[in-house]
Design a protein around this motif. Structure first.
Motif, mmCIF file in Angstrom:
data_model
loop_
_atom_site.group_PDB
_atom_site.id
_atom_site.type_symbol
_atom_site.label_atom_id
_atom_site.label_comp_id
_atom_site.label_asym_id
_atom_site.label_seq_id
_atom_site.Cartn_x
_atom_site.Cartn_y
_atom_site.Cartn_z
ATOM 1 N N LEU A 1 -94.314 -35.367 41.385
ATOM 2 C CA LEU A 1 -95.204 -36.171 42.219
ATOM 3 C C LEU A 1 -95.761 -35.264 43.313
ATOM 4 O O LEU A 1 -95.016 -34.807 44.195
ATOM 5 C CB LEU A 1 -94.476 -37.355 42.839
ATOM 6 C CG LEU A 1 -94.051 -38.475 41.886
ATOM 7 C CD1 LEU A 1 -92.642 -38.238 41.367
ATOM 8 C CD2 LEU A 1 -94.133 -39.833 42.584
ATOM 9 N N ARG A 2 -97.065 -34.989 43.261
ATOM 10 C CA ARG A 2 -97.717 -34.099 44.212
ATOM 11 C C ARG A 2 -98.931 -34.780 44.840
ATOM 12 O O ARG A 2 -99.649 -35.525 44.178
ATOM 13 C CB ARG A 2 -98.165 -32.796 43.529
ATOM 14 C CG ARG A 2 -97.022 -31.924 43.045
ATOM 15 C CD ARG A 2 -97.520 -30.691 42.300
ATOM 16 N NE ARG A 2 -98.502 -29.943 43.047
ATOM 17 C CZ ARG A 2 -99.751 -29.749 42.644
ATOM 18 N NH1 ARG A 2 -100.165 -30.251 41.484
ATOM 19 N NH2 ARG A 2 -100.593 -29.058 43.383
ATOM 20 N N SER A 3 -99.120 -34.513 46.140
ATOM 21 C CA SER A 3 -100.290 -35.016 46.869
ATOM 22 C C SER A 3 -100.383 -36.532 46.796
ATOM 23 O O SER A 3 -101.392 -37.097 46.371
ATOM 24 C CB SER A 3 -101.577 -34.377 46.328
ATOM 25 O OG SER A 3 -101.555 -32.986 46.493
ATOM 26 N N ASN A 4 -99.323 -37.191 47.233
ATOM 27 C CA ASN A 4 -99.283 -38.652 47.279
ATOM 28 C C ASN A 4 -98.966 -39.091 48.711
ATOM 29 O O ASN A 4 -97.806 -39.368 49.038
ATOM 30 C CB ASN A 4 -98.242 -39.200 46.304
ATOM 31 C CG ASN A 4 -98.597 -38.920 44.861
ATOM 32 O OD1 ASN A 4 -99.446 -39.566 44.278
ATOM 33 N ND2 ASN A 4 -97.943 -37.919 44.277
ATOM 34 N N PRO A 5 -99.972 -39.158 49.597
ATOM 35 C CA PRO A 5 -99.709 -39.414 51.015
ATOM 36 C C PRO A 5 -99.112 -40.776 51.328
ATOM 37 O O PRO A 5 -98.578 -40.978 52.420
ATOM 38 C CB PRO A 5 -101.102 -39.271 51.654
ATOM 39 C CG PRO A 5 -102.074 -39.480 50.542
ATOM 40 C CD PRO A 5 -101.405 -38.951 49.319
ATOM 41 N N SER A 6 -99.191 -41.719 50.409
ATOM 42 C CA SER A 6 -98.608 -43.042 50.653
ATOM 43 C C SER A 6 -97.201 -43.184 50.079
ATOM 44 O O SER A 6 -96.631 -44.273 50.107
ATOM 45 C CB SER A 6 -99.515 -44.136 50.071
ATOM 46 O OG SER A 6 -100.718 -44.222 50.793
ATOM 47 N N LEU A 7 -96.666 -42.086 49.556
ATOM 48 C CA LEU A 7 -95.287 -42.104 49.077
ATOM 49 C C LEU A 7 -94.370 -41.854 50.265
ATOM 50 O O LEU A 7 -94.363 -40.765 50.842
ATOM 51 C CB LEU A 7 -95.084 -41.036 48.003
ATOM 52 C CG LEU A 7 -93.705 -40.991 47.327
ATOM 53 C CD1 LEU A 7 -93.431 -42.282 46.574
ATOM 54 C CD2 LEU A 7 -93.607 -39.799 46.387
ATOM 55 N N VAL A 8 -93.609 -42.847 50.656
ATOM 56 C CA VAL A 8 -92.798 -42.793 51.874
ATOM 57 C C VAL A 8 -91.336 -43.090 51.537
ATOM 58 O O VAL A 8 -90.961 -43.230 50.372
ATOM 59 C CB VAL A 8 -93.325 -43.794 52.924
ATOM 60 C CG1 VAL A 8 -94.753 -43.470 53.306
ATOM 61 C CG2 VAL A 8 -93.236 -45.234 52.395
#
Length: 474
Positions: free
Chosen positions: A162-169
């Motif tokens: 999983l790369r470049s997923n700014p909403s993955l928290v």
């Protein structure tokens, strides 16, 4: 003489024909069931298990609105009717096709809709080996979760990326490690994952590559990382990890890349790092390391990149670094290094980049640095270096603007080289009385005489020379 009736003759002929055709009839009858069986098997090989197919559709409908997946792809594993981003293989124990890889996020792979969240049921695909999400979760906050019940089937999963997923928290669930024993590549980078690195990560015995970079991870680097004996690449850069690097790092005997840059790590570089004989890349820059480097660092004969900028080391440059014959980049800028530049650095024949700027280095520049045929970037600026720059015009021309020696007040340039090089920001040496002739960048440049010496002509002198020449003409 006995006469045979016509009826008897016809019966005899019929029996003989039947006897002659019997072998062919037998082959035809026995071949028919075999033909039916083959047709059934081929039909099965083109289809998926119904429950697996249903799970796949649920995943696609949760993530992407690119298609009406059930209508557009009634048989998604069949090569002629599949989409880009899915791969399938024939099962070893049955005759069905099974999903082995799924890619999401960028065309031509399926794109993710703004409301998409991470589908935990993706772990229920029993034959799935690789999952890729790139720039997929960008609007709606989501977490990396695994099913809470015992329906997790993807024990065969080898790669989760999983790369470049700014909403993955959220944090990394320890269950992720305990339920995926076959995982070899784990990439969770450029997201907003927080919390600590769970010690349970040591359960991933098959892990070869671990990338948790560009997140918001805190806490210590777990000592349990030393149990990942198969690890080749470890990237924990651009987080907020604290404390010292555990000595157990030296147990990763197969490690080739170690990137711990841009954290809040303290203490000294662990002595055990000298055991990483396969190491080719190490980046420890932008931390708070201090103290001496391990003497055994010189034993890392395969090391090609050593990056340690921006650390309060406050020690002399280690002479031993000159023994790293395969070194291509050596970056030690802004780290409080003192003393002279070791002459052993001239032995680094494969060096392409040497960055030593903004330290407290003294003495002269080693003559041998000018013999490094592969170097194209040399920055020695903002130090306390002195003496004459020992580079010939060929070296100066080759590096051009990639050579920076500015900010060294007592450094000067050979007058014979002052006209063929770019601006270096240093004075020209006056060999006659050990004083400077003037700045290379000044308006009036030193002039060459026929003997190759330099004569400085002041601006008032030039005025009277031109005035006399003008009166002579008129």
């Amino acid at each position: 003489m006995t006469l045979i009736s016509p009826h008897t003759q016809r019966l005899t002929h019929l029996i003989m024909v039947i006897l002659l055709l019997f072998p062919f009839l037998f082959l035809l009858l026995t071949a028919t069931p075999h033909h039916v069986s083959t047709t059934t098997t081929n039909h099965q090989q083109d289809t998926m298990d119904p429950s697996e197919l249903q799970t796949l559709y649920n995943i696609m409908e949760t993530l992407s609105s690119d298609h009406k997946w059930r209508l557009s792809f009634p048989n998604p594993c069949k090569p002629s009717t599949s989409w880009t981003g899915i791969q399938c293989k024939l099962g070893l124990t049955d005759s069905h096709l099974h999903v082995t890889r799924l890619d999401f996020g960028t065309p031509p792979n399926p794109t993710c809709k703004p409301t998409s969240t991470f589908p935990s049921n993706i772990f229920q695909l029993p034959y799935l080996q690789s999952i890729f999400f790139f720039n997929c979760f960008t609007k709606t906050k989501t977490t990396l979760s695994v099913p809470k019940d015992h329906t997790l089937s993807s024990s065969s999963l080898q790669q989760l990326s999983l790369r470049s997923n700014p909403s993955l928290v959220g944090s990394i669930s320890p269950q992720l490690f305990s339920r995926l024993p076959s995982l070899q590549i784990l990439t969770l980078s450029q997201s907003r994952i927080s919390g600590v690195i769970p010690p349970e990560i040591s359960e991933l015995k098959s892990l070869v590559h671990l990338d948790l970079s560009y997140n918001q991870l805190t806490g210590f680097i777990p000592v349990q990382l030393g149990k990942l004996g198969s690890l080749v690449g470890l990237d924990l850069s651009y987080n907020s990890l604290t404390g010292s690097v555990p000595n157990t790092i030296g147990q990763l005997g197969m490690l080739q890349k170690l990137d711990l840059s841009s954290n809040l790590l303290t203490g000294s570089v662990p002595m055990s790092i000298e055991k990483l004989s396969s190491l080719a890349f190490i980046a420890l820059n932008n931390n708070r390391f201090h103290g001496k480097l391990p003497v055994g660092l010189a034993n890392l004969k395969g090391l090609e990149y050593l990056i340690m900028d921006n650390n309060p080391m406050s020690i002399e440059l280690p002479v031993e670094l000159g023994q790293l014959q395969k070194l291509q980049e050596l970056r030690l800028a802004n780290s409080g290094f003192s003393g002279e530049i070791p002459a052993t650095f001239s032995h680094l024949s494969n060096l392409t980049t040497l960055s030593l700027q903004n330290n407290r280095l003294t003495g002269s520049i080693p003559v041998g640095l000018g013999n490094l045929s592969r170097i194209y970037h040399l920055n020695l600026s903002k130090n306390l270096l002195s003496g004459e720059i020992p580079f010939d015009s060929g070296f100066l021309k080759r590096l051009g603007k990639n050579l920076d020696v500015s900010g060294n007040r007592d450094l000067c340039l050979n007058p014979l080289e002052a006209y063929d090089c770019v601006k270096l920001g240093v004075d020209v040496c006056d060999r006659s009385n050990n004083t400077r002739v003037g700045k290379i960048n000044s308006r009036v440049k030193p002039l060459k005489t026929s003997e190759g010496q330099v004569v400085e002509i002041s601006q008032p002198t030039l005025f009277f020379v031109f005035l006399g020449f003008h009166l002579y003409l008129y």
